[in-house]
Design an enzyme around this catalytic site. Structure first.
Site, PDB file in Angstrom:
ATOM      1  N   TYR A 337       0.879  -1.169   0.000  1.00 40.91           N
ATOM      2  CA  TYR A 337       0.000   0.000   0.000  1.00 40.91           C
ATOM      3  C   TYR A 337       0.911   1.211   0.000  1.00 40.91           C
ATOM      4  O   TYR A 337       1.890   1.242   0.753  1.00 40.91           O
ATOM      5  CB  TYR A 337      -0.858   0.053   1.267  1.00 40.91           C
ATOM      6  CG  TYR A 337      -2.025  -0.901   1.296  1.00 40.91           C
ATOM      7  CD1 TYR A 337      -3.023  -0.828   0.332  1.00 40.91           C
ATOM      8  CD2 TYR A 337      -2.146  -1.846   2.303  1.00 40.91           C
ATOM      9  CE1 TYR A 337      -4.112  -1.690   0.373  1.00 40.91           C
ATOM     10  CE2 TYR A 337      -3.234  -2.711   2.351  1.00 40.91           C
ATOM     11  CZ  TYR A 337      -4.212  -2.624   1.383  1.00 40.91           C
ATOM     12  OH  TYR A 337      -5.284  -3.471   1.425  1.00 40.91           O
ATOM     13  N   ASP A 365      -7.136  -0.270  -4.889  1.00 44.30           N
ATOM     14  CA  ASP A 365      -8.593  -0.178  -4.731  1.00 44.30           C
ATOM     15  C   ASP A 365      -9.003   0.092  -3.291  1.00 44.30           C
ATOM     16  O   ASP A 365     -10.164  -0.018  -2.931  1.00 44.30           O
ATOM     17  CB  ASP A 365      -9.276  -1.462  -5.233  1.00 44.30           C
ATOM     18  CG  ASP A 365      -8.771  -2.705  -4.509  1.00 44.30           C
ATOM     19  OD1 ASP A 365      -8.043  -2.576  -3.508  1.00 44.30           O
ATOM     20  OD2 ASP A 365      -9.102  -3.819  -4.955  1.00 44.30           O
ATOM     21  N   HIS A 453     -11.056  -6.252  -4.373  1.00 45.84           N
ATOM     22  CA  HIS A 453     -10.667  -6.490  -2.984  1.00 45.84           C
ATOM     23  C   HIS A 453     -11.638  -7.470  -2.313  1.00 45.84           C
ATOM     24  O   HIS A 453     -11.969  -7.335  -1.135  1.00 45.84           O
ATOM     25  CB  HIS A 453     -10.656  -5.159  -2.218  1.00 45.84           C
ATOM     26  CG  HIS A 453      -9.562  -5.035  -1.195  1.00 45.84           C
ATOM     27  ND1 HIS A 453      -8.405  -4.340  -1.420  1.00 45.84           N
ATOM     28  CD2 HIS A 453      -9.454  -5.498   0.071  1.00 45.84           C
ATOM     29  CE1 HIS A 453      -7.639  -4.374  -0.341  1.00 45.84           C
ATOM     30  NE2 HIS A 453      -8.257  -5.082   0.580  1.00 45.84           N
TER      31      HIS A 453
HETATM   32  C1  FMN Z   1      -9.555 -10.562   5.380  1.00 49.37           C
HETATM   33  C2  FMN Z   1      -9.015 -10.001   4.113  1.00 49.37           C
HETATM   34  C3  FMN Z   1      -7.934  -9.144   4.162  1.00 49.37           C
HETATM   35  C4  FMN Z   1      -7.416  -8.625   2.990  1.00 49.37           C
HETATM   36  N1  FMN Z   1      -6.315  -7.836   3.058  1.00 49.37           N
HETATM   37  C5  FMN Z   1      -5.759  -7.383   1.921  1.00 49.37           C
HETATM   38  C6  FMN Z   1      -4.570  -6.637   1.959  1.00 49.37           C
HETATM   39  O1  FMN Z   1      -4.003  -6.399   3.015  1.00 49.37           O
HETATM   40  N2  FMN Z   1      -4.064  -6.198   0.787  1.00 49.37           N
HETATM   41  C7  FMN Z   1      -4.656  -6.461  -0.420  1.00 49.37           C
HETATM   42  O2  FMN Z   1      -4.158  -6.042  -1.460  1.00 49.37           O
HETATM   43  N3  FMN Z   1      -5.774  -7.184  -0.488  1.00 49.37           N
HETATM   44  C8  FMN Z   1      -6.336  -7.655   0.648  1.00 49.37           C
HETATM   45  N4  FMN Z   1      -7.470  -8.410   0.569  1.00 49.37           N
HETATM   46  C9  FMN Z   1      -8.067  -8.710  -0.755  1.00 49.37           C
HETATM   47  C10 FMN Z   1      -7.482  -9.994  -1.362  1.00 49.37           C
HETATM   48  O3  FMN Z   1      -6.172  -9.801  -1.808  1.00 49.37           O
HETATM   49  C11 FMN Z   1      -8.303 -10.443  -2.558  1.00 49.37           C
HETATM   50  O4  FMN Z   1      -8.413  -9.380  -3.468  1.00 49.37           O
HETATM   51  C12 FMN Z   1      -9.689 -10.938  -2.196  1.00 49.37           C
HETATM   52  O5  FMN Z   1      -9.674 -11.617  -0.969  1.00 49.37           O
HETATM   53  C13 FMN Z   1     -10.210 -11.864  -3.265  1.00 49.37           C
HETATM   54  O6  FMN Z   1     -11.502 -12.244  -2.983  1.00 49.37           O
HETATM   55  P1  FMN Z   1     -11.897 -13.640  -2.291  1.00 49.37           P
HETATM   56  O7  FMN Z   1     -11.649 -13.471  -0.844  1.00 49.37           O
HETATM   57  O8  FMN Z   1     -13.338 -13.763  -2.632  1.00 49.37           O
HETATM   58  O9  FMN Z   1     -11.049 -14.719  -2.909  1.00 49.37           O
HETATM   59  C14 FMN Z   1      -8.012  -8.944   1.738  1.00 49.37           C
HETATM   60  C15 FMN Z   1      -9.106  -9.804   1.695  1.00 49.37           C
HETATM   61  C16 FMN Z   1      -9.608 -10.333   2.862  1.00 49.37           C
HETATM   62  C17 FMN Z   1     -10.776 -11.259   2.786  1.00 49.37           C
END
Ligand code: FMN
Ligand code: HEM
Ligand code: HEM
Length: 585
Positions: A337, A365, A453
């Site tokens: 980030y 995003d 996300h």
């Molecule tokens: C609990 C949680 C924390 C997340 N934290 C981050 C993060 O720190 N950085 C990031 O780029 N995406 C983060 N994401 C998004 C994931 O990289 C990804 O885009 C997303 O989980 C994909 O969807 P799915 O959970 O349906 O597979 C997070 C998602 C979840 C569920």
């Protein structure tokens, strides 16, 4: 509180490096960490891990502010001695421990001090008069009043630094409680602790999980309500979150038969790094909320299963811990980030490159946090991270100065800036329309992740697979460029989802929550099981489609059907959100 902060603020900037080096705990991973709640071992695990705070929030100016703020919240975890740069009038007050009175006190006497005018609590057998603390408690006064006059050990231990009671100035130690007078009831585990212990004891072998929905269903039973809310929550009405999955159901195959398919191989390369499957672990924060091994479990499982892990900028394990667990040559991607302090981002990028990460995923995003109501509801009034929320626990607005390190003004000009700093492949994560995909392509980055996300940010952002479809129609050259990688993530739960994305031109597909859930259930073994499930489904899907390698997957093998399938099976993905309305404490 404000006064104390003002004093602490006077730490000279020359001491900021020392402070940042002494960051020791990750308070945000410890919240209601119920694996072994109530024991000091849990507290040690929860608070003893090396922090990456200095790394995440690095850079002289921001480190100074954050270190100071952290010091305010967790004074016990940072040594403060005379001559360390504090204003001359402050050391005594800050380091003064509790005043010891005397006595062995009966539990019934403690019980009478249960109001804001006289408030006692028992922690590890010691009776504290916390009346003064009420107004300054970083977690707010109401949470303490709820446990006033009782043994607060179980609720206190998992969420506080181990030595905080020895150093916090507003505490008065009254004496020790007479253990014989404590009724058995007061050490009863909470309903939630009982629920989790029972669910963990009843967990089947990982092989009993036949698909990723089974894993999600089981995970809900073993996670604390805080952890479940954090992992599962999504933005607003969570429509995007559901649509991420549902959109795959509108793509149907055009399978080919009578091809020899006994040897199908799903191996590929992602950004030139070998991967046994066309999937990767999408970077997600706070894996330790679900399991003490945290992201390290996922690193080990990824090595054994031959897939690539994306490490979140907000991971709950340090880069050092992850690198220690990494197999020689194991490819790892780092998700960044952009920090409000570009100096901090620069030093993090250099550190990450030096540590041996293989690519940078810049997430774009989440310039501001989405509105995740499930998460907010379960936490109650005081429990949202102060740094993220921009207000401190006592409502003093101290963290206004910080309000999260993520820069809402991250912009296109930052791309060449990053490219100047690092030679690592750069991927922009969070592209949500064709125009931005084109724009990203023009910047010369090595790829993009079509992602919203996991539906956690803007509700009604389209499902990534539909953006991929549009890209296929409007900009096929961009998908066919071998030097530009288009990934998708969000709602992928079946091998067939992966194959559909690959048919349309995606090079790889990320999964977020499934790995967090699998890790919460069985740690490394669980993550391996999740990968194995995907392996079975992807390979079988390929064979039934009539292909033996991923390069045989073509756009003409899927078609879009503009209606929902005949019926929607009752998978957890389509459940109405639980929306718990009460705090668990
Ligand atoms: C609990 C949680 C924390 C997340 N934290 C981050 C993060 O720190 N950085 C990031 O780029 N995406 C983060 N994401 C998004 C994931 O990289 C990804 O885009 C997303 O989980 C994909 O969807 P799915 O959970 O349906 O597979 C997070 C998602 C979840 C569920
Ligand atoms: C210097 C002070 C702090 C900083 C910079 C900080 C930073 C962060 C960051 C970046 C996250 C990740 C958010 C996300 O990606 O969703 C987070 C989460 C969290 N933090 Fe903090 N934090 C600080 C202090 C604290 C303290 C003192 C507590 C409580 C004891 C706390 C409790 C939490 C909790 C419970 C979460 C988890 C999930 C969430 O609320 O989204 N934090 N913090
Ligand atoms: C005997 C003294 C204390 C008691 C009984 C106590 C009790 C509690 C309780 C019950 C919570 C839970 C809030 C929730 O349910 O979310 C809490 C949170 C918190 N406490 Fe304390 N506390 C004490 C001392 C301290 C001290 C000395 C500090 C100083 C750093 C502190 C910092 C915090 C913080 C930062 C939180 C927020 C955690 C979160 O919501 O994630 N506490 N405290």
């Amino acid at each position: 509180m404000a006064q104390r902060f003002a004093r602490l603020w006077r730490v000279s900037s020359s001491s900021s490096a020392t402070l940042s080096n002494t960051f020791r705990s990750r308070p945000w991973v410890s919240k209601r960490y119920l694996f072994d709640a109530g024991s000091s071992a849990a507290a040690a695990t929860a608070f003893g891990g090396k922090t990456k705070a200095a790394l995440i929030f690095g850079g002289a100016a921001s480190t100074f502010v954050l270190a100071t703020y952290y010091q305010l919240l967790h004074p016990g975890s940072l040594p403060i001695q005379e001559g360390n740069g504090l204003h001359p009038d402050s050391p005594q007050e800050v380091s003064a421990g509790p005043t010891v009175k005397t006595g062995l006190i009966s539990y019934s006497e403690v019980q009478t001090h249960n109001t804001a005018t006289s408030c006692w609590v028992i922690i590890n057998g010691e009776v504290y008069d916390v009346t003064e603390l009420l107004e300054t408690h970083p977690g707010g006064k109401h949470v303490i009043l709820k446990v006033a006059g009782t043994d607060a050990t179980r609720i206190f231990t998992p969420i506080h630094p181990p030595n905080v009671l020895d150093t916090w100035p507003d505490l008065v130690k009254v004496g020790r409680v007479d253990p014989d007078t404590i009724p058995a009831l007061s050490i009863e585990p909470s309903e939630e602790e009982k629920r989790i212990a029972e669910a963990r004891a009843a967990l089947p072998h990982p092989a009993a999980a036949l698909n990723l929905d089974d894993i999600e269903t089981l995970a809900e039973t073993v996670l604390s309500s805080t952890a479940w809310a954090y992992y599962s929550s999504a933005g607003d009405d969570e429509v995007t979150n559901r649509e991420n999955s549902a959109a795959y159901w509108r793509l149907w195959f055009r399978p080919r038969v009578l091809n020899k398919i006994s040897h199908a191989d799903a191996a590929t390369t992602l950004l030139s790094f070998p991967s046994s499957l066309p999937i990767f672990v999408a970077p997600a924060a706070l894996a330790r909320l679900g399991h003490p091994g945290g992201e390290v479990n996922i690193t080990k499982a990824s090595a054994k299963e031959g897939i690539i892990q994306g490490i979140s900028n907000n991971a709950s394990c340090s880069i050092e811990e992850i690198m220690e667990a990494r197999e020689p040559g194991q490819p790892l991607f780092f998700q960044l980030y952009m920090n409000r302090s570009r100096e901090a981002s620069e030093s993090l990028l250099r550190k990450v490159e030096k540590a041996g990460f293989n690519a940078i995923f810049l997430t774009v995003d989440a310039a501001v946090p989405g509105k995740r109501e499930r998460d907010q509801r379960v936490k109650g009034e005081f429990s949202v991270c102060p740094a993220v929320n921009g207000t401190d626990r006592a409502g003093n607005g101290v963290a206004q100065a910080i309000s999260g390190y993520q820069d809402p003004d991250v912009c296109w000009a930052d791309i060449p800036w990053i490219q100047n700093i690092t030679k690592l492949p750069l991927i922009i994560k969070g592209i949500q329309c064709v125009e931005d995909a084109e724009k990203a392509y023009e910047t010369g980055v090595q790829g993009i992740v079509l992602s919203n996300h996991g539906g956690r940010q803007l509700d009604f952002s389209p499902a990534p697979i539909t953006i991929l479809q549009e890209l296929r129609q409007r900009k096929p050259d961009l998908l066919d460029d071998k030097n530009f990688h288009v990934f998708v993530d969000g709602g992928v739960r079946r091998g067939t989802d992966v194959l559909k994305a690959l048919c349309l031109g995606a090079r790889g597909v990320g999964l977020g929550r499934p790995f967090l859930y699998a890790n919460s259930l069985w740690g490394e073994e669980g993550v391996r099981r999740a990968v194995q499930i995907m392996r079975e489904e992807i390979v079988t899907g390929m064979q039934l489609l009539g292909v033996t390698s991923l390069d045989q997957l073509k756009p003409e093998m899927v078609r879009y059907v503009d209606r929902d399938p005949v019926h929607v099976p009752p998978t957890p993905r389509f459940h109405t959100p639980r929306n718990p309305t009460t705090s668990q404490s």
